[in-house]
Design a protein around this motif. Sequence first.
Motif, short mmCIF file in Angstrom:
data_model
loop_
_atom_site.label_atom_id
_atom_site.label_comp_id
_atom_site.label_asym_id
_atom_site.label_seq_id
_atom_site.Cartn_x
_atom_site.Cartn_y
_atom_site.Cartn_z
N ASN A 729 0.84 -1.21 0.00
CA ASN A 729 0.00 0.00 0.00
C ASN A 729 0.87 1.25 0.00
OD1 ASN A 729 -2.44 1.39 0.09
ND2 ASN A 729 -2.37 1.56 2.33
N GLY A 730 0.54 2.20 -0.87
CA GLY A 730 1.24 3.48 -0.88
C GLY A 730 2.52 3.51 -1.71
N VAL A 745 0.31 5.53 -7.65
CA VAL A 745 0.47 5.06 -6.28
C VAL A 745 -0.58 3.97 -6.02
CG1 VAL A 745 0.32 5.68 -3.84
CG2 VAL A 745 1.34 7.28 -5.47
N ALA A 746 -0.13 2.85 -5.46
CA ALA A 746 -1.06 1.76 -5.17
C ALA A 746 -1.90 2.07 -3.94
CB ALA A 746 -0.29 0.46 -4.97
#
Lengths: 827, 253
Positions: A729-730, A745-746
């Motif tokens: 994440n991120g 960005v994930a």
Amino acid sequence: MTNHWIDLKNSDCILAMGSNPAENHPISFKWVTKAMENGATLISVDPRFTRTSAKADIYSSLRSGTDIPFLGGMIKYILDNNQYFKEYICEYTNATFLVSPDFKLPGDNDGVFSGLEGTKTKEGYVNGKYDKKTWAFQMDENGIPKKDKTLKDPNCVFQLLKKHYSRYNLDKVEQITGTPQEKLLQVYKTYAKTGKSNKSGTIMYAMGWTQHTVGTQNIRTMSIIQLLLGNIGIAGGGVNALRGESNVQGSTDHCLLFHILPGYLKTPKASQPTFKEYNQVYTPKSNDGMSANWWQNYPKYSASLLRELYGTDVSLEEAYTYMPKLDDGANYSWLTIFDEAYKGNINGLFSWGQNPACSGANSNKTRQSMAKMDWLVSVNIFDNETTSFWKAPDMNPKEIKTEVFMLPCAASYEKEGSITNSGRWMQWRYKASEPPGEALPDGDIITDLFLKIKKLYEKDGGTFGEPIKKLRWHKHFDSHVIAKEINGYFLEDKEIKGKLYKKGTLVPSFAYLQDDGSTSSGNWLYCNSYTEKGNMAARRKKSDPSGIGLYAEWSWCWPVNRRILYNRASVDKNGKPWASDKPVISWNGTKWTGDVPDGGWPPMSAGSKSRYPFIMQKDGYGQIFGPGRADGPFSEHYEPLECPVEKNFMSPQFVNPTIKRWDMEGIGTKMDARATCDPRFPIVCTTYRVSEHWQTGVMTRWQPWLVEMQPSMFVEMSKELAKLKQIKNGTIVTVKSLRGKVDAVAIVTQRFKPFTVAGTTVHEVGIPWHYGWVTTAERKYDSGDKKPELFTFGDSANLVTPNIGDANTMIPESKAFMVDVIRKEGS
Amino acid sequence: MVEMAIFIDVSKCTGCRSCQVACKNWNQLKAEKTTNRGTHENPPDLSANTWNRVRFNEVVNDGKLQWLFLNDRCRHCEEAPCMFAAEDVPGAIIKDKSGAVIFTEKTKQLKYEDVRGSCPFDIPRYDEKTGQIYKCTMCIDRITNGLKPACVTACPTGTLNFGPKAEMLKLANKRVEQLGGDAAIYPGEEYNTFWVLPETEENYGLEAKATVSTSRKFAWNKILSPWGTLGLAAGFIGCLSKADTVTDQEQTR
């Protein structure tokens, strides 16, 4: 919208599908919230759990591109369980009409309707076109469609409907959509309850439905449901398109698109050399005296438009010859324009209030095509990826010959005029401040441009200069003058129904427009908006005698201030409202009260003096069977051009047979590649917007308060997919398709879940389309370049979307295509 | 002016964040340089330039996914602990008769740690450039001129409401009744900004506050006796152990 924003509050059940109103139409949620406070149910159907889903009573997911099976299953449920509004469909829709016995449904015809001509491949037909001969209604001896009010004839629309959608059973729908059966049933049961005569259900849809190769048919499927449930014409019902821009309704009404003229008149074709022939083609004829067949007035509207454009000095016939003509069969939509430009066939482009380098599908192709033009004029309020395309990170300015002009224009607050919202309300707006620097209102820019071009024609001559030289034009742009001309004038003294209307006065409404050249009107739909009584759009009266939020004297609404379209279907044959607690119109024995009725004729019980409610349809009935569409009179499931399955589980026909296949040899270019069921691109991708940015971000990416909330391009994905791809994440990842790639960005979230499609796991991700390289930190800023206060991260989602269009509209399929998502080195 | 209040009906919040922008616009607060941290929530915290902020919480309860939005900001306590921390500088923190708790320029003379530490909700923020402490003013310059606070004016759904406190409480109590279940007024009725939460406080991450400094504990002790609410204190101390475990607002509970 057949209805309008405030009317949402009257609904008993709101289906948000193909839309995400809480995020993308935030103000609409005021009325959704009001409806919910009154006990309405909100259903959110979306591949991803959105801010709308967060507020919904019921949330259901579905794989992108499978709306027709999802809704087809609902049609089957409604029919199997007798949830339809029988009196409504028998009296007001074409459910009773008999279709030619030669008509064949896809279930009996390899997945296509009868009459298809095209190339047969192992995926079924491609680049097909329907001969619609077998789609015709059976006619009686008077030339009126034959009907069976018992709905039993095997050739009647109702029976064909039943047969067609019987294939959309729960097993099949679940197999294709990936939506569990119990969820499907929950949605079907809840929405079908609005089939009761006093209940209303509404649909809020947007680009989640239109941006598919079956986009038009997605909406058709819902229109069929709304007709079956008697939800059209009533308060809290209708088919409601949430437009993507505050004035996109207005720009469509005033002919933004190539195939229409103002007021949805048709653009003439080369095969229609005379005005008479043109009018003949587009003026429908009905032999049924009870059909209002409103388009029979077509010649009045086309003549009034020609008078507005060319005045009384030239005859209507001559004026018609000045109108641009389309080559028969040619298409001049967005995808075609940029395809032709890429092939070097277009020399110049006006990009007016747009940012095609980011907004169109397959941005790499669009950007490359700009480099092949001689000149490009960008009219905009800020620098953007189109204006500066030649200095993009992947371009070499030295190799680009395109001469680019930037014309700064006024923002909407810096000029006076009207906008028309999704609910068809034309609202007058005043100027709040002066435009900065050299910026001018669009009207001033186009006036300067036109007068200069006209002068050049007068001075130097030129091929076919008459259309330019004879066009009426004012020396200065004044929005009031234009608004009045859009409404229209009497060009000579005219007596109508015993009353004299003086030359030079404004026409009171389109019922007074003439086909003999004695009236002008720039747009018949807007005739009644600016009359001798004043500027109707500037009205601001806050009273609501209707009690259902019509606010009849707040602004003005087309047509003739009618707030709910097809409102004659909101009453029974005696003119009594189906829903007595929220009447739209009501017959008091001598006249209608409430909204402006769809024509003043008495209710249907009056017999021949009355008219059927669906006045814009030739036969006067709501079209459950819709033979006007290019790809079928009913909807049928076809997979998106790029999909995760190797076949269509519904039939041998894989994708929509009538779409233009740019990926086929000899049609598109090497930039139009397709990757379906390709192991390199195993993930379904969809695109969307966020509340904090708008369109390609040209207006919002320069606004630091918005950028701080959504600073970067992101890709949302499930925890399951993130685990599979070892994505945290991120962190920054790359989303790539066969056509391009974009960094993002994930956001790893439980709001996306993998689908089980035909027994296998299918992952889907989603990306917003608001970003572009111009406002990033990584690019080079030359002296004089505007630098944003806060940088954004990432480029356009359209770098990965395919350029394939809907069979009817050519809207690109930006909502369902295939990608891969990979970790970036070092992330 | 009668005593006023902001009532935040969380059940109607769509997380559109027009409140965040409206606040920055009216008060001319600078945008912050942010990054996407794998969540839609941004800026990551309140600051001298961010006086209200929507928190996004993804929670799963009984297998049902919820995405909860909560606008976080000053509660404008009736008896504001921050005022006790500012006792030594008269006029630094004022309780206006409208109900608004106002930080004035004189907060420059206060010790930031004491003021922030005194707030059970961790609201006050310090600006190194000006040396002043900031937070929501309830738009005192608007409400004393007959306008609603900027955020309330911008809110499209009726989540944010402003009016005489008695009316707001009536609305809030009615809403609690309508929503049923776990719905309750938060933090309580003794505030001039209060919420109706449809879910428990825990679901909004409200019991799990950021780190608590020593001075804050000190300040808390200082105000314990005038408040005399031991139950509240117990709740507060109870959360200390969890204090540093929660960083991602979108975590699963």
